[in-house]
Design a protein around this motif. Sequence first.
Motif, short mmCIF file in Angstrom:
data_model
loop_
_atom_site.label_atom_id
_atom_site.label_comp_id
_atom_site.label_asym_id
_atom_site.label_seq_id
_atom_site.Cartn_x
_atom_site.Cartn_y
_atom_site.Cartn_z
N LEU A 1 -6.79 -1.42 3.33
CA LEU A 1 -6.79 -2.34 2.19
C LEU A 1 -8.20 -2.46 1.61
CD1 LEU A 1 -5.35 -4.30 0.30
CD2 LEU A 1 -5.71 -6.09 2.01
N TRP B 1 -9.09 0.42 -0.66
CA TRP B 1 -8.45 0.29 -1.97
C TRP B 1 -9.12 -0.81 -2.79
CZ3 TRP B 1 -5.41 3.18 -4.83
CH2 TRP B 1 -4.64 4.17 -4.22
N LEU C 1 0.82 -1.21 0.00
CA LEU C 1 0.00 0.00 0.00
C LEU C 1 0.86 1.26 0.00
CD1 LEU C 1 -2.90 -1.02 2.42
CD2 LEU C 1 -2.84 -1.11 -0.09
#
Length: 181
Positions: A170, A173, A114
């Motif tokens: 996460l 995303w 990330l």
Amino acid sequence: MRDEVVASGELDQLLRSDEDGRLRWLDHRQPGPPDANWWLHLLLLIDERWEERPAGRPAWAQLKIWLLGQAGWRGALEQGEVAERTAYYVAQMRDAAMAASSLPSADTVVRACLDAIPVSLDRVAVLTDRVDLHSLERQELLDSRRAKNLLNAAELLQADLEDPDLVDRLRAWLAIKPRLV
């Protein structure tokens, strides 16, 4: 000597060396300027050793992960590529039932993926329609594609995450991943 193929005895010596010895070995052997192909070849040799020597697999896996980090630190591979390759490798090792103690944590690996995304979540180019492709600048396309590649790798370790903030990051995303280039 730097252009020669790494001999099997040297690879075994590298495996048995402490960190200082490994650093000296790399300083002596790596090409200058950094050559990604040399590093990728070295990583392939490690994979061969992992296959050939089941008893030593944890040590070979740890060496490969260490070498990936060194390749990034020494500028032979970009940090995003290191993060992506590390994530795929750790997922592969987990699937091969490698002890978790031999591998970096899923949190560490996913965080690196990330962090390597070259653009923020609120600024990444996403598509609502394929026609949008023509309106994007080249760098926007590249950054969006890089984000998607890193997310594909990070997603493999999602089930093993422990940090709730990282899980949320996460997931945010992954929610837009289908619309990335």
